[in-house]
Write an enzyme that holds these catalytic residues in place. Structure first.
Site, PDB file in Angstrom:
ATOM      1  CD  GLN A 474      -0.911  -0.747   3.802  1.00  0.00           C
ATOM      2  OE1 GLN A 474      -1.812  -1.319   3.358  1.00  0.00           O
ATOM      3  NE2 GLN A 474      -0.538  -0.198   4.837  1.00  0.00           N
ATOM      4  CG  ASP A 544      -0.593  -4.692   6.653  1.00  0.00           C
ATOM      5  OD1 ASP A 544      -0.522  -4.989   7.856  1.00  0.00           O
ATOM      6  OD2 ASP A 544      -1.148  -3.956   6.158  1.00  0.00           O
ATOM      7  CG  ASN A 545      -4.681  -5.760   5.915  1.00  0.00           C
ATOM      8  OD1 ASN A 545      -5.213  -6.236   6.813  1.00  0.00           O
ATOM      9  ND2 ASN A 545      -4.403  -4.471   6.078  1.00  0.00           N
ATOM     10  CD  GLU A 573      -2.650  -8.219   9.377  1.00  0.00           C
ATOM     11  OE1 GLU A 573      -3.286  -7.612  10.546  1.00  0.00           O
ATOM     12  OE2 GLU A 573      -2.571  -7.844   8.412  1.00  0.00           O
ATOM     13  CE  LYS A 683      -2.266   1.217  14.730  1.00  0.00           C
ATOM     14  NZ  LYS A 683      -3.523   0.448  13.738  1.00  0.00           N
TER      15      LYS A 683
END
Length: 828
Positions: A474, A544-545, A573, A683
């Site tokens: 992303q 991630d994702n 994940e 985060k």
């Protein structure tokens, strides 16, 4: 399709019979990248069909000038009208497969012999026919001759069932299109449903073949439940590579005879006939090729006794069913009609793919310093983070996982606690990747240089740690891709690029990527990035994702990377629907996050442990993370320190893979209002911690985590996934399960069994009875005390008790909420 080894037709040992995967991409050239449509079409192609099995019904036609063609006397048996068959051509056979004496009879050979034209009695499956039989078969021979003349359509070549039906083989993934998974030394459960017509006995064997196609292990399969015809065994691959396995069903000639003989001789029925058949059986077994001389000598002796009509019938029968005979045929059975299933793929990957203890921290927080006078932060770096690796290694973890380490975008940067406004000192979310300083192929300037990163990786290696890097596909609005490749994103009707949303949540600082506009260009760019980080020592990627990207892409990327770098591991994940999580595992992800985080009650835990160890374990390897920066469950928020111990024990012993996010050992439990994530979330801000001070004050869980990792390293049973058995308890908060493994070292072996009992109520003392299924513990006579009990040692508390089938347990969560018990062996 099955293949039949009947009479003297052994199953072929050609490794080409094994399912063949797609060729590995050539690392010297640019790999082909399918588009979404092309990839989907490729995925629909069936697996390469295994070569047709050799059958007695496929005899070669002999030239008319030399011999008459074989005719079909019975289904699957070729009858050759010849008196003296030619010498058969030698054929390879599996050295571990015992053939019966019938296998020696050349008359059943499938077209291997050229016969003279002279008429002679037809040989039937290795049996010499008498004159009466010859006369009786004349009409049948005339019938088969007419069938031949009419062009009979009879064939068994493409039938699903072989002579002995072998169906429902497991672990098989989508009929073998994807391989089942294992790591070296992991024992995997093999199952099959095997049955036959009539009442004759049958045997079942699981066979493991190494990457070269050679037989590596052969194990008898046992009936799991009477009446189900379901058999089970355990196989253990020993090295990495593309292994295969199969299941053999076969007629058990000895057991068929023994069963009938004991009944009939016992009641005086057909006594002479049964003993004569025993003579024939043992003569046949003694003549089998490959039989040890000791077996043959024993069988000939038994045959002589069975045939001695001067002895009482009971005495003769006892010779054929003695303990010595039973031991020999159990080890080397007398087999007939051997039918092998297809060989199914088993991908054995390196240990880190299926075993490991993970620890996550943010490098920027490790060594970060706040200057109260100026009100500014100094970020931690790879150099300061490297100093924290000693603490992680000392707790026994073997993987250090880093969130994204790349430049972070400025546009729409999130502030503390996910607020929409960020101050000049707020570092932003590491998952908002990309700025003018670079994208996925760059390092955040605050963390240091590539040289600093290489030093961090080297230091981790010195301590026995592997570095896992986050791969988050992303981009922030400032990522170079946005201007250089806008086609890699989704453009909305107003011309803007779509940002990430999970309504009503909005993530304006992140742009999801779109694989449908330029699948080739985007895929090759991701491959370039992965190869870059591999060149800097990263062999594990936490993705991630991944469920927000098409499956064809992951199948291509992981396949391409592993073809060149088989040591690289990918963790998914993905907290999403089961079908997608299973799909990600099938296409190559070696491990995955799981639903464990939200399984807290006794019923939930028992059902989930059974699911991941028995139902989905062929390809899906769950990594039991107890917490993440995004996940702080209510159980941890309100369960107190006991809840942290409980979840750690369940995670560390329930799965070979488990993980901890920094702060867990400090019992961090305060959530942001209305959310299931930490307040003051790391985060969005720096979060240095005083780990040493907490441990000095006795306020740290680190010693407990250290002990759990020590237990995992010392007990091989905890390193397997499929060997878990849920045990019964009387209390609705007591969870019990066991793991047993036979560990082999060279020519010796030992059994390791761990029994875990946990009180999952973090607020109250629970007591009750634990009922153990002793068969699942694989206990030997030498493991029991004189009173029928056995010793268990608590690996957490150091206490020891005598246990048996039912055992009283009382667990106080404020003192010690769990037992991790090891069964002592060979106490006599």
């Amino acid at each position: 399709m099955v293949q039949v080894s009947q009479a003297n037709t052994p199953p072929p040992s050609d490794p080409a019979q094994s399912p063949v995967g797609a060729p590995a991409p050539d690392s010297s050239t640019t790999p082909a990248v399918p588009g979404a449509g092309a990839a989907a079409a490729a995925a629909e192609q069936p697996a390469k069909k295994a070569p047709a099995r050799r059958r007695a019904s496929t005899a070669k036609k002999a030239p008319a000038a030399e011999a008459a063609a074989p005719v079909e006397d019975e289904p699957g048996v070729a009858v050759v009208p010849a008196t003296e068959p030619a010498e058969p051509k030698p054929r390879a056979r599996r050295t571990s497969t015992t053939r019966t004496a019938a296998a020696k009879a050349p008359a059943a050979k499938t077209g291997a012999a050229k016969a003279p034209a002279a008429k002679a009695p037809a040989a039937k499956a290795g049996t010499t026919r008498t004159a009466a039989a010859k006369k009786a078969t004349t009409p049948r021979k005339a019938t088969t001759t007419r069938r031949k003349a009419a062009g009979s359509a009879f064939s068994r070549e493409d039938l699903v069932y072989g002579r002995i039906p072998v169906v429902g083989v497991s672990p098989v993934v989508e009929d073998g299109r994807f391989p089942a998974k294992a790591v070296p030394g992991e024992t995997i459960r093999v199952g099959a449903t095997v049955f036959r017509e009539g009442h004759d006995a049958l045997g079942v064997t699981a066979v493991l073949y190494d990457p070269q196609g050679a037989e590596a292990e052969r194990v008898p399969m046992r009936l799991t439940t009477p009446g189900t015809d379901r058999y089970e065994a355990w196989l253990t691959p020993t090295a990495e590579g593309a292994w295969t396995f199969a299941v053999e069903g076969w007629g058990d000639l000895f057991e068929t005879w023994r069963h009938a003989a004991e009944i009939k001789v016992g009641v005086g029925q057909d006594v002479d006939l049964m003993l004569a058949e025993g003579v024939a059986l043992f003569d046949r077994a003694a003549a089998e090729p490959g039989r040890p001389d000791s077996d043959a000598e024993l069988f000939r002796s038994v045959s002589r006794t069975l045939g001695n009509d001067e002895l009482p019938a009971e005495h003769r029968l006892e010779a054929g069913t003695s303990a010595e005979v039973l031991a020999v045929v159990a080890e080397r059975p007398v087999r007939d009609l051997v039918t092998e299933s297809r060989r199914y793929p088993l991908k054995v990957e390196r240990t880190a793919a299926g075993r490991g203890s993970w620890y996550e921290f943010f490098p920027r927080s490790e060594g970060a310093v706040f200057d109260a006078e100026s009100g500014t932060w100094a970020s931690g770096t790879f150099r300061t983070a490297a100093e924290s690796l000693d603490r992680v290694a000392a707790m026994g973890f073997d993987v250090i996982y880093l969130p994204p380490i790349h430049p972070i975008g400025r546009a729409h940067r999130k502030g503390p606690n996910n607020t929409l406004v960020a101050g000049p000192q707020d570092p932003g979310s590491p998952w908002a990747i990309g700025s003018p300083e670079g994208g996925h192929d760059a390092i955040h300037p605050d963390l240091g240089s590539f040289e600093d990163f290489d030093g961090f990786v080297a230091r981790a290696g010195d301590l026995g740690l592997e570095v896992a890097l986050d791969l988050a596909l992303q981009a922030s609005p400032d990522h170079p891709w946005v201007t250089e490749h806008p086609e890699w994103f989704t453009t909305r009707a107003d011309g803007s690029i779509a940002y990430a949303e999970n309504p009503p949540k909005k993530y304006q600082d992140i742009y999801p990527i779109n694989f449908d506009n330029d699948p080739e260009g985007l895929s090759l760019e991701v491959l370039r990035i992965v190869e870059l980080w591999i060149s800097h020592g990263v062999k594990i990627f936490r993705v991630d994702n991944p469920h927000t990207k098409p499956l064809w892409f992951w199948e291509w990327l992981i396949g391409t990377v592993n073809a060149k770098h088989p040591e690289v591991v990918f963790l998914a994940e993905a907290f999403t629907r089961p079908a997608m999580m299973q799909g990600l595992a099938r296409v190559g992800f070696q491990q995955s996050y799981s639903y464990f985080t939200w399984r807290n009650t006794k019923k939930e835990i028992e059902e989930y442990l059974a699911e991941i160890s028995h139902e989905t374990s062929a390809v899906y390897r769950p990594n039991f993370f107890v917490n993440t920066p995004d996940i702080l469950t209510e159980y941890l928020q309100f369960g107190g320190p006991a809840a942290f111990k409980i979840r750690a024990v369940l995670a560390a012993t329930g799965s070979p893979l488990w993980g901890v996010y920094a702060g867990y050992e400090l019992y961090e439990h305060v959530a942001r209002a209305g959310a299931e994530e930490y307040v003051d979330n790391e985060k969005y801000e720096y979060r240095p911690r005083d780990f040493a001070g907490a441990e000095e004050r006795g306020e740290s869980l680190a010693p407990y985590l250290t002990r759990l990792n020590e237990i995992r390293r010392r007990h091989a049973s905890l390193g397997d996934l499929q060997n878990l058995t849920v045990q019964s308890t009387s209390d609705d908060a007591l969870v019990a399960y066991s793991k047993t493994k036979t560990v082999r070292h060279g020519g010796s072996s030992y059994k390791d069994t761990v029994v875990v009992v946990v009180n999952v109520d973090p607020h109250a003392v629970r007591e009750g009875t634990v009922w153990l299924d002793l068969e699942s513990l694989n206990l030997d006579d030498a493991d029991f005390n004189e009173d029928g009990s056995f010793w268990v040692d608590d690996l957490l508390s150091g206490n020891s008790w005598k246990w048996g089938t039912h055992n009283y347990v009382r667990l106080d969560p404020h003192y010690d909420p769990a037992h991790v018990l090891h069964i002592r062996r060979n106490v006599k």
